[in-house]
Design a protein around this motif. Structure first.
Motif, PDB file in Angstrom:
ATOM      1  N   ILE A 109      34.215  26.871  12.182  1.00 30.81           N
ATOM      2  CA  ILE A 109      35.491  26.683  12.859  1.00 30.81           C
ATOM      3  C   ILE A 109      36.546  27.482  12.103  1.00 30.81           C
ATOM      4  O   ILE A 109      36.586  27.460  10.870  1.00 30.81           O
ATOM      5  CB  ILE A 109      35.846  25.181  12.981  1.00 30.81           C
ATOM      6  CG1 ILE A 109      37.094  24.991  13.823  1.00 30.81           C
ATOM      7  CG2 ILE A 109      35.955  24.518  11.635  1.00 30.81           C
ATOM      8  CD1 ILE A 109      37.298  23.566  14.296  1.00 30.81           C
ATOM      9  N   ARG A 110      37.349  28.209  12.857  1.00 30.89           N
ATOM     10  CA  ARG A 110      38.361  29.067  12.233  1.00 30.89           C
ATOM     11  C   ARG A 110      39.666  28.959  13.002  1.00 30.89           C
ATOM     12  O   ARG A 110      39.684  29.035  14.225  1.00 30.89           O
ATOM     13  CB  ARG A 110      37.882  30.517  12.233  1.00 30.89           C
ATOM     14  CG  ARG A 110      38.812  31.470  11.528  1.00 30.89           C
ATOM     15  CD  ARG A 110      38.175  32.848  11.379  1.00 30.89           C
ATOM     16  NE  ARG A 110      39.032  33.711  10.608  1.00 30.89           N
ATOM     17  CZ  ARG A 110      40.103  34.340  11.111  1.00 30.89           C
ATOM     18  NH1 ARG A 110      40.426  34.193  12.367  1.00 30.89           N
ATOM     19  NH2 ARG A 110      40.842  35.111  10.336  1.00 30.89           N
ATOM     20  N   VAL A 167      35.333  28.460  17.567  1.00 29.96           N
ATOM     21  CA  VAL A 167      34.265  27.548  17.176  1.00 29.96           C
ATOM     22  C   VAL A 167      32.954  28.240  17.520  1.00 29.96           C
ATOM     23  O   VAL A 167      32.733  28.620  18.672  1.00 29.96           O
ATOM     24  CB  VAL A 167      34.357  26.192  17.921  1.00 29.96           C
ATOM     25  CG1 VAL A 167      33.164  25.305  17.581  1.00 29.96           C
ATOM     26  CG2 VAL A 167      35.670  25.487  17.595  1.00 29.96           C
ATOM     27  N   ASP A 168      32.102  28.407  16.528  1.00 27.61           N
ATOM     28  CA  ASP A 168      30.796  29.035  16.733  1.00 27.61           C
ATOM     29  C   ASP A 168      29.703  28.053  16.348  1.00 27.61           C
ATOM     30  O   ASP A 168      29.660  27.587  15.199  1.00 27.61           O
ATOM     31  CB  ASP A 168      30.667  30.299  15.881  1.00 27.61           C
ATOM     32  CG  ASP A 168      31.606  31.403  16.323  1.00 27.61           C
ATOM     33  OD1 ASP A 168      31.414  31.920  17.441  1.00 27.61           O
ATOM     34  OD2 ASP A 168      32.523  31.746  15.555  1.00 27.61           O
ATOM     35  N   GLU A 191      33.248  35.356   8.119  1.00 24.72           N
ATOM     36  CA  GLU A 191      33.537  36.731   7.696  1.00 24.72           C
ATOM     37  C   GLU A 191      33.524  37.676   8.891  1.00 24.72           C
ATOM     38  O   GLU A 191      34.370  38.563   9.001  1.00 24.72           O
ATOM     39  CB  GLU A 191      32.530  37.182   6.633  1.00 24.72           C
ATOM     40  CG  GLU A 191      32.765  36.524   5.293  1.00 24.72           C
ATOM     41  CD  GLU A 191      31.657  36.800   4.281  1.00 24.72           C
ATOM     42  OE1 GLU A 191      30.615  37.418   4.642  1.00 24.72           O
ATOM     43  OE2 GLU A 191      31.829  36.380   3.121  1.00 24.72           O
ATOM     44  N   ARG A 192      32.570  37.479   9.797  1.00 25.39           N
ATOM     45  CA  ARG A 192      32.506  38.322  10.998  1.00 25.39           C
ATOM     46  C   ARG A 192      33.765  38.139  11.848  1.00 25.39           C
ATOM     47  O   ARG A 192      34.349  39.111  12.323  1.00 25.39           O
ATOM     48  CB  ARG A 192      31.259  37.983  11.807  1.00 25.39           C
ATOM     49  CG  ARG A 192      31.111  38.839  13.038  1.00 25.39           C
ATOM     50  CD  ARG A 192      29.798  38.583  13.739  1.00 25.39           C
ATOM     51  NE  ARG A 192      30.010  38.818  15.142  1.00 25.39           N
ATOM     52  CZ  ARG A 192      29.356  38.239  16.103  1.00 25.39           C
ATOM     53  NH1 ARG A 192      28.405  37.362  15.830  1.00 25.39           N
ATOM     54  NH2 ARG A 192      29.609  38.496  17.356  1.00 25.39           N
ATOM     55  N   ARG A 193      34.198  36.893  12.016  1.00 20.88           N
ATOM     56  CA  ARG A 193      35.416  36.617  12.796  1.00 20.88           C
ATOM     57  C   ARG A 193      36.633  37.269  12.135  1.00 20.88           C
ATOM     58  O   ARG A 193      37.489  37.830  12.805  1.00 20.88           O
ATOM     59  CB  ARG A 193      35.644  35.114  12.932  1.00 20.88           C
ATOM     60  CG  ARG A 193      34.694  34.434  13.867  1.00 20.88           C
ATOM     61  CD  ARG A 193      34.996  34.823  15.276  1.00 20.88           C
ATOM     62  NE  ARG A 193      34.181  34.042  16.191  1.00 20.88           N
ATOM     63  CZ  ARG A 193      34.180  34.248  17.481  1.00 20.88           C
ATOM     64  NH1 ARG A 193      34.948  35.170  18.022  1.00 20.88           N
ATOM     65  NH2 ARG A 193      33.410  33.530  18.258  1.00 20.88           N
ATOM     66  N   LEU A 194      36.709  37.187  10.811  1.00 21.78           N
ATOM     67  CA  LEU A 194      37.819  37.804  10.084  1.00 21.78           C
ATOM     68  C   LEU A 194      37.824  39.318  10.288  1.00 21.78           C
ATOM     69  O   LEU A 194      38.864  39.917  10.545  1.00 21.78           O
ATOM     70  CB  LEU A 194      37.740  37.455   8.596  1.00 21.78           C
ATOM     71  CG  LEU A 194      38.841  38.007   7.709  1.00 21.78           C
ATOM     72  CD1 LEU A 194      40.212  37.448   8.141  1.00 21.78           C
ATOM     73  CD2 LEU A 194      38.569  37.673   6.258  1.00 21.78           C
ATOM     74  N   ASN A 195      36.639  39.923  10.193  1.00 23.51           N
ATOM     75  CA  ASN A 195      36.526  41.364  10.396  1.00 23.51           C
ATOM     76  C   ASN A 195      36.896  41.760  11.833  1.00 23.51           C
ATOM     77  O   ASN A 195      37.534  42.793  12.045  1.00 23.51           O
ATOM     78  CB  ASN A 195      35.117  41.852  10.061  1.00 23.51           C
ATOM     79  CG  ASN A 195      34.820  41.756   8.572  1.00 23.51           C
ATOM     80  OD1 ASN A 195      35.725  41.744   7.750  1.00 23.51           O
ATOM     81  ND2 ASN A 195      33.542  41.658   8.236  1.00 23.51           N
ATOM     82  N   ALA A 225      39.988  44.244  12.706  1.00 24.05           N
ATOM     83  CA  ALA A 225      39.761  45.464  13.486  1.00 24.05           C
ATOM     84  C   ALA A 225      40.632  45.477  14.742  1.00 24.05           C
ATOM     85  O   ALA A 225      41.076  46.537  15.190  1.00 24.05           O
ATOM     86  CB  ALA A 225      38.299  45.576  13.870  1.00 24.05           C
ATOM     87  N   ALA A 226      40.905  44.314  15.312  1.00 27.28           N
ATOM     88  CA  ALA A 226      41.715  44.225  16.531  1.00 27.28           C
ATOM     89  C   ALA A 226      43.195  44.418  16.262  1.00 27.28           C
ATOM     90  O   ALA A 226      43.957  44.737  17.153  1.00 27.28           O
ATOM     91  CB  ALA A 226      41.482  42.878  17.217  1.00 27.28           C
TER      92      ALA A 226
END
Length: 186
Positions: free
Chosen positions: A123-124, A144-145, A176-180, A184-185
């Protein structure tokens, strides 16, 4: 909300990172199974919330009392064996958006005793709703993943620290993937 693996049939133990006060309401709306969760005993002092949590099959723990922790683990296992999915935050407290804390391995005992899969959940963004705004409630983007389940056979074969690390690693990689993706966006 993204589902990255098929959710197992029957009860599961959801294991999520704990960012903020809005984690539980967000997860109630995002997770495809009803669940109870472990909460600090102080919440029982709130009459309406206490009643709602009891109805949801929540388990209360006195964090400073080791015997209470043992009872809570047993009670969560019993609820899972009775067919109720449960959620636990193995960090033990909110990170307030300041990284992922260490995972306590007590949840592994719960899953092992109940013979259910562990389903990691990343959750982020919930800490941006309140904790990062001087406790004012603000709109925020939350993700939420639901990640790949750790099956009971793997839980029985591995040590508690290994299972805790596997769940934490899945959540870490997703965060980390969500942050990246967000970087990038921008």
């Amino acid at each position: 909300m993204e589902l990255h693996a098929e959710l197992p049939e029957g009860p599961v133990l959801f294991v999520a990172n704990h960012e903020g006060n809005f984690d539980v309401p967000v997860l109630i709306s995002a997770l495809p199974k009803p669940f109870g969760f472990m909460s600090k005993a102080e919440v029982k002092k709130l009459p309406v919330i206490r009643k709602w949590m009891v109805e949801m099959n929540c388990v209360f723990i006195e964090r400073a009392d080791r015997r209470s922790a043992v009872r809570a683990i047993r009670e969560m296992s019993d609820k899972l064996r009775a067919g109720h999915s449960m959620l636990i935050f193995p960090e033990g407290t909110r990170s307030r958006g300041h990284g992922l804390g260490e995972f306590k391995s007590g949840f592994v005992r719960v899953a092992k005793d109940a013979g259910v899969p562990v389903v990691p959940v990343a959750i982020r963004g919930t800490s941006a709703i309140m904790e990062q705004n001087g406790n004012w409630i603000r709109p925020a983007t939350v993700t939420v993943d639901i990640l790949g389940a750790i099956q009971p056979v793997s839980i029985k074969q591995a040590g508690a620290a290994e299972v805790a690390a596997a769940a934490r690693d899945q959540i870490t990689r997703r965060l980390e993937r969500r942050l990246n993706e967000n970087t990038a966006a921008s």
